[in-house]
Design a protein around this motif. Structure first.
Motif, PDB file in Angstrom:
ATOM      1  N   GLY A 135      46.796  99.569  33.318  1.00  0.00           N
ATOM      2  CA  GLY A 135      46.601  98.970  34.633  1.00  0.00           C
ATOM      3  C   GLY A 135      45.899  97.633  34.549  1.00  0.00           C
ATOM      4  N   ALA A 136      44.885  97.542  33.694  1.00  0.00           N
ATOM      5  CA  ALA A 136      44.166  96.283  33.526  1.00  0.00           C
ATOM      6  C   ALA A 136      45.084  95.200  32.976  1.00  0.00           C
ATOM      7  CB  ALA A 136      42.971  96.489  32.597  1.00  0.00           C
ATOM      8  N   ALA A 137      45.983  95.595  32.062  1.00  0.00           N
ATOM      9  CA  ALA A 137      46.923  94.626  31.497  1.00  0.00           C
ATOM     10  C   ALA A 137      47.914  94.137  32.552  1.00  0.00           C
ATOM     11  CB  ALA A 137      47.675  95.254  30.323  1.00  0.00           C
ATOM     12  N   LEU A 138      48.295  95.013  33.471  1.00  0.00           N
ATOM     13  CA  LEU A 138      49.251  94.640  34.515  1.00  0.00           C
ATOM     14  C   LEU A 138      48.628  93.787  35.601  1.00  0.00           C
ATOM     15  CD1 LEU A 138      52.056  94.939  35.849  1.00  0.00           C
ATOM     16  CD2 LEU A 138      51.201  97.054  36.919  1.00  0.00           C
ATOM     17  N   LEU A 139      47.324  93.955  35.849  1.00  0.00           N
ATOM     18  CA  LEU A 139      46.693  93.341  37.008  1.00  0.00           C
ATOM     19  C   LEU A 139      46.866  91.825  37.041  1.00  0.00           C
ATOM     20  CD1 LEU A 139      45.038  93.635  39.571  1.00  0.00           C
ATOM     21  CD2 LEU A 139      42.958  93.551  38.169  1.00  0.00           C
ATOM     22  N   GLU A 140      46.546  91.128  35.960  1.00  0.00           N
ATOM     23  CA  GLU A 140      46.637  89.668  35.962  1.00  0.00           C
ATOM     24  C   GLU A 140      48.078  89.210  36.133  1.00  0.00           C
ATOM     25  OE1 GLU A 140      44.135  87.535  36.140  1.00  0.00           O
ATOM     26  OE2 GLU A 140      42.926  89.354  36.301  1.00  0.00           O
ATOM     27  N   ARG A 141      49.011  89.889  35.474  1.00  0.00           N
ATOM     28  CA  ARG A 141      50.421  89.523  35.624  1.00  0.00           C
ATOM     29  C   ARG A 141      50.880  89.742  37.059  1.00  0.00           C
ATOM     30  NH1 ARG A 141      53.569  88.871  31.024  1.00  0.00           N
ATOM     31  NH2 ARG A 141      52.229  88.093  29.356  1.00  0.00           N
ATOM     32  N   ALA A 142      50.440  90.850  37.656  1.00  0.00           N
ATOM     33  CA  ALA A 142      50.835  91.143  39.038  1.00  0.00           C
ATOM     34  C   ALA A 142      50.297  90.090  39.993  1.00  0.00           C
ATOM     35  CB  ALA A 142      50.332  92.535  39.436  1.00  0.00           C
ATOM     36  N   ARG A 143      49.041  89.695  39.799  1.00  0.00           N
ATOM     37  CA  ARG A 143      48.467  88.636  40.634  1.00  0.00           C
ATOM     38  C   ARG A 143      49.280  87.352  40.510  1.00  0.00           C
ATOM     39  NH1 ARG A 143      42.142  89.704  39.055  1.00  0.00           N
ATOM     40  NH2 ARG A 143      41.552  90.940  40.891  1.00  0.00           N
ATOM     41  N   GLY A 144      49.667  87.020  39.271  1.00  0.00           N
ATOM     42  CA  GLY A 144      50.440  85.805  39.068  1.00  0.00           C
ATOM     43  C   GLY A 144      51.790  85.861  39.742  1.00  0.00           C
ATOM     44  N   LEU A 145      52.477  87.004  39.646  1.00  0.00           N
ATOM     45  CA  LEU A 145      53.778  87.155  40.285  1.00  0.00           C
ATOM     46  C   LEU A 145      53.668  87.031  41.799  1.00  0.00           C
ATOM     47  CD1 LEU A 145      55.224  90.110  38.190  1.00  0.00           C
ATOM     48  CD2 LEU A 145      56.116  87.775  38.267  1.00  0.00           C
ATOM     49  N   LEU A 146      52.668  87.668  42.380  1.00  0.00           N
ATOM     50  CA  LEU A 146      52.485  87.597  43.827  1.00  0.00           C
ATOM     51  C   LEU A 146      52.127  86.183  44.266  1.00  0.00           C
ATOM     52  CD1 LEU A 146      50.566  90.957  44.354  1.00  0.00           C
ATOM     53  CD2 LEU A 146      52.916  90.453  45.009  1.00  0.00           C
TER      54      LEU A 146
ATOM     55  N   ALA B  60      55.076  97.259  45.973  1.00  0.00           N
ATOM     56  CA  ALA B  60      54.332  98.156  45.097  1.00  0.00           C
ATOM     57  C   ALA B  60      53.268  97.392  44.313  1.00  0.00           C
ATOM     58  CB  ALA B  60      55.290  98.863  44.146  1.00  0.00           C
ATOM     59  N   LEU B  61      53.623  96.203  43.820  1.00  0.00           N
ATOM     60  CA  LEU B  61      52.648  95.402  43.087  1.00  0.00           C
ATOM     61  C   LEU B  61      51.524  94.941  44.005  1.00  0.00           C
ATOM     62  CD1 LEU B  61      54.918  93.218  40.771  1.00  0.00           C
ATOM     63  CD2 LEU B  61      53.388  95.077  40.091  1.00  0.00           C
ATOM     64  N   ASN B  62      51.855  94.570  45.233  1.00  0.00           N
ATOM     65  CA  ASN B  62      50.825  94.162  46.189  1.00  0.00           C
ATOM     66  C   ASN B  62      49.877  95.323  46.473  1.00  0.00           C
ATOM     67  OD1 ASN B  62      49.734  92.120  48.041  1.00  0.00           O
ATOM     68  ND2 ASN B  62      50.421  93.512  49.645  1.00  0.00           N
ATOM     69  N   THR B  63      50.429  96.512  46.636  1.00  0.00           N
ATOM     70  CA  THR B  63      49.603  97.707  46.845  1.00  0.00           C
ATOM     71  C   THR B  63      48.707  97.953  45.638  1.00  0.00           C
ATOM     72  OG1 THR B  63      51.290  98.718  48.259  1.00  0.00           O
ATOM     73  CG2 THR B  63      49.672 100.195  47.245  1.00  0.00           C
ATOM     74  N   PHE B  64      49.269  97.837  44.445  1.00  0.00           N
ATOM     75  CA  PHE B  64      48.500  98.018  43.210  1.00  0.00           C
ATOM     76  C   PHE B  64      47.332  97.042  43.124  1.00  0.00           C
ATOM     77  CE2 PHE B  64      48.113  96.162  38.895  1.00  0.00           C
ATOM     78  CZ  PHE B  64      47.410  97.191  38.285  1.00  0.00           C
ATOM     79  N   VAL B  65      47.578  95.766  43.418  1.00  0.00           N
ATOM     80  CA  VAL B  65      46.523  94.750  43.347  1.00  0.00           C
ATOM     81  C   VAL B  65      45.442  95.026  44.382  1.00  0.00           C
ATOM     82  CG1 VAL B  65      46.014  92.300  43.721  1.00  0.00           C
ATOM     83  CG2 VAL B  65      47.993  92.968  42.345  1.00  0.00           C
ATOM     84  N   GLU B  66      45.832  95.407  45.590  1.00  0.00           N
ATOM     85  CA  GLU B  66      44.839  95.690  46.640  1.00  0.00           C
ATOM     86  C   GLU B  66      43.939  96.850  46.239  1.00  0.00           C
ATOM     87  OE1 GLU B  66      43.994  94.295  49.465  1.00  0.00           O
ATOM     88  OE2 GLU B  66      45.496  92.705  49.495  1.00  0.00           O
ATOM     89  N   ILE B  67      44.515  97.901  45.672  1.00  0.00           N
ATOM     90  CA  ILE B  67      43.707  99.045  45.254  1.00  0.00           C
ATOM     91  C   ILE B  67      42.757  98.642  44.140  1.00  0.00           C
ATOM     92  CG2 ILE B  67      43.784 101.338  44.176  1.00  0.00           C
ATOM     93  CD1 ILE B  67      46.514 101.721  45.589  1.00  0.00           C
ATOM     94  N   ALA B  68      43.248  97.854  43.186  1.00  0.00           N
ATOM     95  CA  ALA B  68      42.399  97.404  42.084  1.00  0.00           C
ATOM     96  C   ALA B  68      41.245  96.562  42.588  1.00  0.00           C
ATOM     97  CB  ALA B  68      43.237  96.616  41.072  1.00  0.00           C
ATOM     98  N   GLU B  69      41.491  95.695  43.570  1.00  0.00           N
ATOM     99  CA  GLU B  69      40.448  94.803  44.067  1.00  0.00           C
ATOM    100  C   GLU B  69      39.449  95.526  44.963  1.00  0.00           C
ATOM    101  OE1 GLU B  69      42.532  91.550  45.865  1.00  0.00           O
ATOM    102  OE2 GLU B  69      42.919  90.572  43.933  1.00  0.00           O
ATOM    103  N   HIS B  70      39.905  96.524  45.705  1.00  0.00           N
ATOM    104  CA  HIS B  70      38.993  97.271  46.578  1.00  0.00           C
ATOM    105  C   HIS B  70      38.293  98.414  45.846  1.00  0.00           C
ATOM    106  CE1 HIS B  70      41.176  95.200  49.835  1.00  0.00           C
ATOM    107  NE2 HIS B  70      40.129  95.486  50.573  1.00  0.00           N
ATOM    108  N   GLY B  71      38.877  98.853  44.729  1.00  0.00           N
ATOM    109  CA  GLY B  71      38.289  99.961  43.995  1.00  0.00           C
ATOM    110  C   GLY B  71      38.481 101.304  44.651  1.00  0.00           C
ATOM    111  N   SER B  72      39.383 101.368  45.623  1.00  0.00           N
ATOM    112  CA  SER B  72      39.662 102.644  46.288  1.00  0.00           C
ATOM    113  C   SER B  72      40.987 102.569  47.022  1.00  0.00           C
ATOM    114  CB  SER B  72      38.550 103.006  47.288  1.00  0.00           C
ATOM    115  OG  SER B  72      38.638 102.202  48.447  1.00  0.00           O
ATOM    116  N   PHE B  73      41.623 103.716  47.171  1.00  0.00           N
ATOM    117  CA  PHE B  73      42.866 103.790  47.935  1.00  0.00           C
ATOM    118  C   PHE B  73      42.580 103.599  49.413  1.00  0.00           C
ATOM    119  CE2 PHE B  73      44.399 105.265  43.997  1.00  0.00           C
ATOM    120  CZ  PHE B  73      45.784 105.345  44.023  1.00  0.00           C
ATOM    121  N   ALA B  74      41.466 104.180  49.891  1.00  0.00           N
ATOM    122  CA  ALA B  74      41.140 104.103  51.317  1.00  0.00           C
ATOM    123  C   ALA B  74      40.856 102.662  51.744  1.00  0.00           C
ATOM    124  CB  ALA B  74      39.947 104.992  51.637  1.00  0.00           C
ATOM    125  N   GLY B  75      40.089 101.935  50.930  1.00  0.00           N
ATOM    126  CA  GLY B  75      39.773 100.546  51.265  1.00  0.00           C
ATOM    127  C   GLY B  75      41.011  99.681  51.282  1.00  0.00           C
TER     128      GLY B  75
END
Length: 301
Positions: free
Chosen positions: A62-73, A6-21
């Motif tokens: 979401g912005a607060a979670l993003l950096e922590r999620a990247r670090g965990l992954l 789920a965190l990997n999915t969250f990070v990918e969406i944040a980095e692509h700026g879209s669910f489709a990407g």
């Protein structure tokens, strides 16, 4: 719910700026991505993305979670690499970043060759004309062109590429050949929108000679800048590998070579935690071999 997935999915969406990407990058359906994020939001009790029909933007939470999620992954991948590094054969996922055109021309063939030779290996390439944060974004090896200031990363110099000023034969027939850098002020110049914000082109081994140009055409894409030069739109300042084929074919002519600035180093950067990975070692050796074969290791480009 698999939290790491789920965190990997969250990070990918944040980095692509879209669910489709993000779905295309992960090989999943947008519907599955939506369900995964909905489950993660329900588990956390917050909204991670503000969605509209056209845009996806991170919420404050979401912005607060993003950096922590990247670090965990990144920590998870490092633990996997530590275990995988005990074996001799490259395996797992190799993550590489490189400049777009250089990556297409010289990194992609190396990665494709490694995949063909090692069945247990997969790869993800991030081709961008900007530097990414290697550790934070889980990159194993970065290909960088230019002088480096980050001394905390390990590096391997592969060779160097020259900066060249080029124009088409047709343009030069009409406008004449510049004899010295100062002549460029009277020529139509093509430049990018961000690479040289001060519009200054530097020449000479110590880069002491500076010429301020007023670009008549500004294009943010390097391939389009080169195409414009080939079409006779003006003079462009590029790296040698970007126009090697056009120079050989005669579509472009190199100018002011005797006053060109020093070559820019081509280097591989990686964190010390990745040094023992068989995939990283194999990639470095394959890049060294390609550099030697293609002559940029000898600084002749």
């Amino acid at each position: 719910m698999d939290r790491f997935e789920a965190l990997n999915t969250f990070v990918e969406i944040a980095e692509h700026g879209s669910f489709a990407g993000a779905a295309r990058a992960l090989g999943q359906s947008p519907a599955k991505m939506t369900r995964t994020i909905a489950a993660l939001e329900a588990h956390l009790g917050v909204t991670l993305f503000h969605r509209s029909t056209r845009t996806v933007a991170l919420s404050h939470e979401g912005a607060a979670l993003l950096e922590r999620a990247r670090g965990l992954l990144a920590d998870l991948r490092e633990a996997e690499h530590l275990v995988m590094g005990r074996g001799g054969a490259p395996q797992g996922e190799l993550r590489v970043t490189a400049p777009v055109l250089f990556g297409r021309m010289h990194v992609l063939p190396v990665v494709a060759g490694l995949l063909a030779s090692h069945a247990g290996l997969s790869a993800r390439m991030l081709l961008l004309n900007r530097n990414v944060r290697i550790v934070e974004e889980g990159i194993d090896v970065a290909v960088r062109i230019g002088e480096l200031t980050d001394s905390t990363l390990m590096r391997v110099q592969l060779g160097a590429v020259r900066q060249v000023i080029v124009a088409s034969p047709g343009y030069l027939d009409q406008r004449g050949m510049p004899k010295q850098p100062a002549d460029l002020a009277r020529h139509d110049c093509i430049d990018g929108s961000s690479i040289r914000p001060d519009n200054v082109w530097r020449f000479g081994q110590d880069k002491a000679l500076k010429v301020e140009v007023q670009p008549r055409l500004v294009i943010n894409d390097i391939a389009a800048r080169i195409a414009a030069a080939e079409a006779g739109a003006g003079v462009v300042n590029v790296l040698s590998y970007q126009v090697a084929g056009a120079l050989r074919a005669g579509r472009l002519v190199s100018l002011l070579d005797d006053q060109a600035p020093p070559a820019l180093p081509v280097q591989l950067l990686y964190h010390s935690s990745r040094a023992a990975m068989p995939a990283v070692r194999a990639f470095i050796e394959a890049m060294r071999e390609r550099a030697s074969r293609d002559s940029w290791r000898a600084n002749r480009w």
